[in-house]
Design an enzyme around this catalytic site. Sequence first.
Site, PDB file in Angstrom:
ATOM      1  CG  ASP A 207     -15.722   4.671  -1.374  1.00 40.86           C
ATOM      2  OD1 ASP A 207     -16.967   3.795  -1.531  1.00 40.86           O
ATOM      3  OD2 ASP A 207     -15.491   4.196  -0.396  1.00 40.86           O
TER       4      ASP A 207
ATOM      5  CB  CYS B 164     -16.544  -1.925  -4.074  1.00 40.66           C
ATOM      6  SG  CYS B 164     -14.969  -1.975  -6.119  1.00 40.66           S
TER       7      CYS B 164
ATOM      8  CB  CYS C 237      -8.400  -0.127  -6.641  1.00 43.32           C
ATOM      9  SG  CYS C 237      -9.037   0.842  -7.432  1.00 43.32           S
TER      10      CYS C 237
ATOM     11  CD  GLU D 199     -13.110   6.277   1.644  1.00 44.35           C
ATOM     12  OE1 GLU D 199     -13.177   4.864   1.658  1.00 44.35           O
ATOM     13  OE2 GLU D 199     -12.068   6.210   0.065  1.00 44.35           O
TER      14      GLU D 199
ATOM     15  CB  SER E 106      -8.649   6.058   0.490  1.00 42.38           C
ATOM     16  OG  SER E 106      -8.568   4.525  -0.494  1.00 42.38           O
TER      17      SER E 106
END
Length: 552
Positions: A80, A121, A194, A442, A468
């Site tokens: 993303d 993810c 992340c 997003e 997000s």
Amino acid sequence: MALRSKTIKEGIERMPHRSLLYATGIHPSDMGKPFIGVATSFTDLIPGHVGMRDLERYIEKGVHSGGGVPFFFGIPGICDGIAMGHRGMHYSLASRELIADMVETITEAHCLDGLVLLTNCDKITPGMLMAAARLDIPSIVVTAGPMLGGHYKGKRLNLTSDTFEAIGKFKKGLIKGDDLQGLEMCACPGAGSCQGMYTANTMACITEALGMSLPGCAAMPAVMAAKRRMAYESGMQVVTLVKKGLRPRKIMTANAFENAIMVDLALGGSTNTALHIPAIAHEAKVDLSIDAFDRLSRKTPHLVNMIPSGNHYMEDLNNAGGIPAVLKRLADRLLPSLTVSGKDIVEIAKQATIYDEEVVRPIEKAYHKEGAMAILRGNLAPDGAVVKQTAVSEKMFSFKGTARVFDSEEEAMKAILAGAIKAGDVVVIRYEGPKGGPGMREMLSPTAAITGMGLNDSVALITDGRFSGGTRGPCIGHVSPEAMEGGPIAIVRDGDIVSIDIKKRKIELQVSDSEIKQRLAAWKRPSPKINKGYLARYARHVSSAAHGAIMR
């Protein structure tokens, strides 16, 4: 133990099938064993997935040790972060349905007995969970783990604060040009999803809370040897699940979804879960609406304050005891629910240890009395809208401002970076919903730019798109019905007054009912932004965000 794979390997009429299976290199002694599919989303394109080749080896060892035969097949993935802010983001949410369909297709075509779902993810994890619920064959999920924090000039770094928000800070003159490259090179130091409570890690935590991965899996960093052992144990355990006949719908029950939502709310998780959890529940034949998030949020305290709205990283949560530690805090509120470990979730909670009282706070020291999410309604969002209330400053819980309307993310981003958005504005981004986007992009780029430019406490953003997990501030998404369906957001005009009251769960367009009716009567649906290929088909069949943006 009745094996589904007998369909392709027993009887004289299956001689050609067996011959083809032997061509893959399996031994005759393997024919009586469970056939385990390992759906792997390994790709060189996504940091959260580049380390999966290593985990595949350990899953394979585990399946063999457990007495099964592993068969690997590939599942696509989208990053993303890399897809953000351009045409690529149209495909992200839409890929969730493709992932579920592909796992179903390969599993059914080859009569597999069980599944290990190796994922990490944003849309890949919910897509795989949707497939597990739909197929209802013994399955276990391995989430590949979060990335460690980066470091630059003595400061710990993360993707959102130190890249996306750095753009706005640079435009504002708060960061020097020679530091930009340093942040760019150091914010993401290696493999893993992340570092904060963004969508990927939120979904990993929900997977564990649902009972579909082994205890401790979600927060365990990607680079640790313990993650290899977790992969090995998962490979062994899936064979046990096959032998016991323990299927996903016995695990993903109504109780399990309530527990998972409570954990999500206590963590301050991504608002994208308001799309994914209902979609997974739909496949599991569990009736669940977005109102459950609001009902549970009112009585679930916010106990873990992760980046982007807090200061803690996923590695901190792992060191504090991981999701079992969070479950322990919520033990008295959890509902009985079986997990792939064979233990009940309440048992896991009671056996857990909390190693850091600041990372996983006691109930009486909660960061907020209510959980992460609130569902707002009003004449601007009759079917609901979603806000991450734990990422909003107290002064912005009630806000009234002037609408600045944009029909795409790109138009809004251009205005924000040009300095055209001022304190007191309500940025309205529409035609970015599931149908209108298509794909419900997003909005991390505009929200991060607003934050980076210091407008977080003076500007609100409203969209029929989504945000997000890295978003913070008064950002309200999933406005339903969306503009492309003729929802009220389609008729907002520049200069209209919009009021937001998070505590009262209200979002209102300060325009008379008669004026709204006149505007809606005059509204004409615009031509689709994309009218060919998969996205055109997706737009025709996708449901409202209020129902999880599932394909009908």
